[in-house]
Design an enzyme around this catalytic site. Structure first.
Site, PDB file in Angstrom:
ATOM      1  N   SER A 238       0.850  -1.188   0.000  1.00 14.64           N
ATOM      2  CA  SER A 238       0.000   0.000   0.000  1.00 14.64           C
ATOM      3  C   SER A 238       0.885   1.236   0.000  1.00 14.64           C
ATOM      4  O   SER A 238       2.115   1.146   0.000  1.00 14.64           O
ATOM      5  CB  SER A 238      -0.909   0.007   1.228  1.00 14.64           C
ATOM      6  N   LYS A 239       0.241   2.402   0.018  1.00 17.24           N
ATOM      7  CA  LYS A 239       1.004   3.654  -0.024  1.00 17.24           C
ATOM      8  C   LYS A 239       1.965   3.772   1.158  1.00 17.24           C
ATOM      9  O   LYS A 239       3.070   4.287   1.020  1.00 17.24           O
ATOM     10  CB  LYS A 239       0.054   4.852  -0.040  1.00 17.24           C
ATOM     11  N   ARG A 240       1.540   3.284   2.316  1.00 11.32           N
ATOM     12  CA  ARG A 240       2.427   3.414   3.486  1.00 11.32           C
ATOM     13  C   ARG A 240       3.651   2.518   3.371  1.00 11.32           C
ATOM     14  O   ARG A 240       4.651   2.738   4.049  1.00 11.32           O
ATOM     15  CB  ARG A 240       1.662   3.099   4.778  1.00 11.32           C
ATOM     16  N   HIS A 241       3.600   1.507   2.503  1.00  9.26           N
ATOM     17  CA  HIS A 241       4.755   0.636   2.295  1.00  9.26           C
ATOM     18  C   HIS A 241       5.670   1.156   1.184  1.00  9.26           C
ATOM     19  O   HIS A 241       6.833   0.803   1.123  1.00  9.26           O
ATOM     20  CB  HIS A 241       4.294  -0.774   1.907  1.00  9.26           C
TER      21      HIS A 241
END
Length: 465
Positions: A238-241
């Site tokens: 995801s974006k946080r990764h």
């Protein structure tokens, strides 16, 4: 056989790290075998595809230096060709018109569900020819009713699908527009694609696509379905990764060759080697060596690898990148020689080019304030007179270069009976406003004599007051 690979993103969103890895593997395989790499934009989803997403894909590919040999081709510009093939399939009997209404299909699925069956189209128009005039219809592919489809996947091995589990896929909607799976088949056929390298989320599409190719008298390409990239915690990326736009990595100061190196190592390896040039990857990469299991994205590993590449490339190669990042911070720097000196002095201290630019702003902006804690620590009553003397000696230095500056400060420190840091830190504080910079001799050399002396005089005046 000339190897021909294709990267075929859908412009319904940005080009992210997973898509770029797919493009890289396609590009590397074609380059290693002296083949062709084709870029194809699969924009048949007219509601969700956007011009901005298309441009972002093109810009991302250019930044990553994955330049196509042919294309970009756009599916929306090939509708006449798709219509032509559909008419051929209708004429040959490998496709048929289906006049089922939405209500009929919903009732069919409900009855199947009630019987405990898998909801699927039952082929009720498959052999009919009593087409009602004037009514809307879709076109379906006449999938084989029995037997099996064996997908010989380079990564996963033989994957078997039963034709009885595959219903007759819609290949043209009631408005005449072709569907994704059909367009892919015609494109791969017309573009003579020999190797389809894509994410394993497409594996379930493959048996239908392979059957359509066979119905068109074509030999299916070799398939290689890449395992997913997961987040560091094992969940979906995801974006946080790190599943952000590829261009965000550019904006954050990553080198394209470092990003490509990192992505190549997500699922592929060559012994214990971690750092690869693009030329080495072309020479060594083989799609057959890609692992079956998913890989985890590690942002810290990417940052480390980026710094390794920053350390290895010629400093002049990083000058345009440093200038670009400085301009994003409002600094216009024209002196290429000065920028190259900054790169040499700073790249051991930064993991990205943006970090290097932020760390180097003081070279272009005289300090308006000084770290108060550092001033209390380093600008003491016994240091101030020594600072006055070293500024006077620096003003008399004829050859303003790092070696001579270092020699002067070292000799002065020895004559005063103090450590080099006792003199260097106050000087650093005066010219940069803080206590972190490259070695003081390099810092002063890069600033130049007049700028260094002006900053030292300004700081002295404030501290003496």
């Amino acid at each position: 056989m000339t190897v021909r690979t294709r990267f075929a993103p859908s412009p319904t969103g940005f080009l992210h790290i997973g898509g770029l890895r797919t493009a890289l593997f396609c590009w590397l395989y074609a380059r290693r075998h002296g083949g062709k790499f084709i870029l194809r934009i699969e924009d048949t989803d007219l509601e969700r595809s956007t011009d901005a997403a298309i441009q972002q894909i093109l810009d991302g590919m250019e930044w990553a230096t994955l330049i196509q040999d042919e294309g970009p081709f756009f599916q929306t510009k090939r509708f006449d060709r798709y219509k032509e093939v559909i008419e051929e399939m209708l004429a040959s009997g490998t496709a048929y018109r289906c006049y089922c209404t939405r209500e009929e299909l919903e009732q069919m699925r409900a009855e199947q569900t009630a019987r405990g069956e898998k909801p699927r189209y039952d082929g009720r128009w498959r052999e009919r020819a009593d087409y009602p005039p004037g009514l809307p219809f879709v076109v379906r592919f006449k999938n084989p009713l029995s037997g099996e489809v064996v997908v010989e996947d380079v990564i996963h091995g033989s994957v078997v699908f039963q034709n009885s589990e595959l219903d007759d896929l819609i290949i043209a909607r009631s408005d005449g527009t072709p569907t994704y799976n059909f367009c892919v088949v015609v494109d791969d056929m017309d573009m003579q694609i020999t190797h389809v390298i894509r994410g394993d989320d497409h594996l379930n599409n493959t048996p239908r696509q392979q059957n359509m190719l066979l119905a068109l008298g074509q030999r299916p390409p070799l398939y290689a379905h890449l395992p997913m990239i997961l987040g560091s915690d094992g969940s979906k990326l995801s974006k946080r990764h790190g599943a952000v736009s590829v261009l965000q990595y550019r904006d954050e100061g990553f080198l394209p060759e470092a990003v490509l190196n990192y992505l190549a190592r997500l699922g592929w390896s060559h012994g214990d080697q971690e750092i690869f040039t693009l030329e080495e990857m072309i020479r060594l990469f083989d799609i057959a060596d890609v692992n079956k299991s998913a890989s985890a994205f590690d942002g810290e590993k990417l940052a480390w690898l980026n710094q390794q590449h920053m350390m290895r490339v010629p400093a002049v190669r990083l000058v345009p990148m440093l200038r670009w990042h400085l301009e994003r911070e409002g600094v216009h720097a024209d002196d290429a020689a000065q920028l190259e000196q900054i790169v040499v002095s700073q790249r051991e201290r930064a993991k990205t080019m943006r970090e290097m630019a932020l760390n180097s702003l003081f070279f272009f902006r005289p300090p308006s304030s000084y770290d108060e804690k550092a001033v209390r620590k380093h600008i003491t009553s016994d240091v101030l007179p020594k600072l006055v003397e070293i500024v006077r000696d620096l003003g008399q230095l004829q050859n303003w270069c790092a070696a001579d500056i270092h020699g002067l400060i070292s000799a002065f420190s020895a004559s005063q009976g103090v450590s080099l840091g006792k003199i260097a830190q106050p000087v650093r504080l005066a010219v940069s406003g803080g206590t972190v910079s490259p070695p003081i001799d390099a810092t002063l050399a890069i600033l130049g004599k007049s700028e260094s002396l002006a900053r030292l005089a300004r700081a002295l005046a404030r501290w003496q007051a």
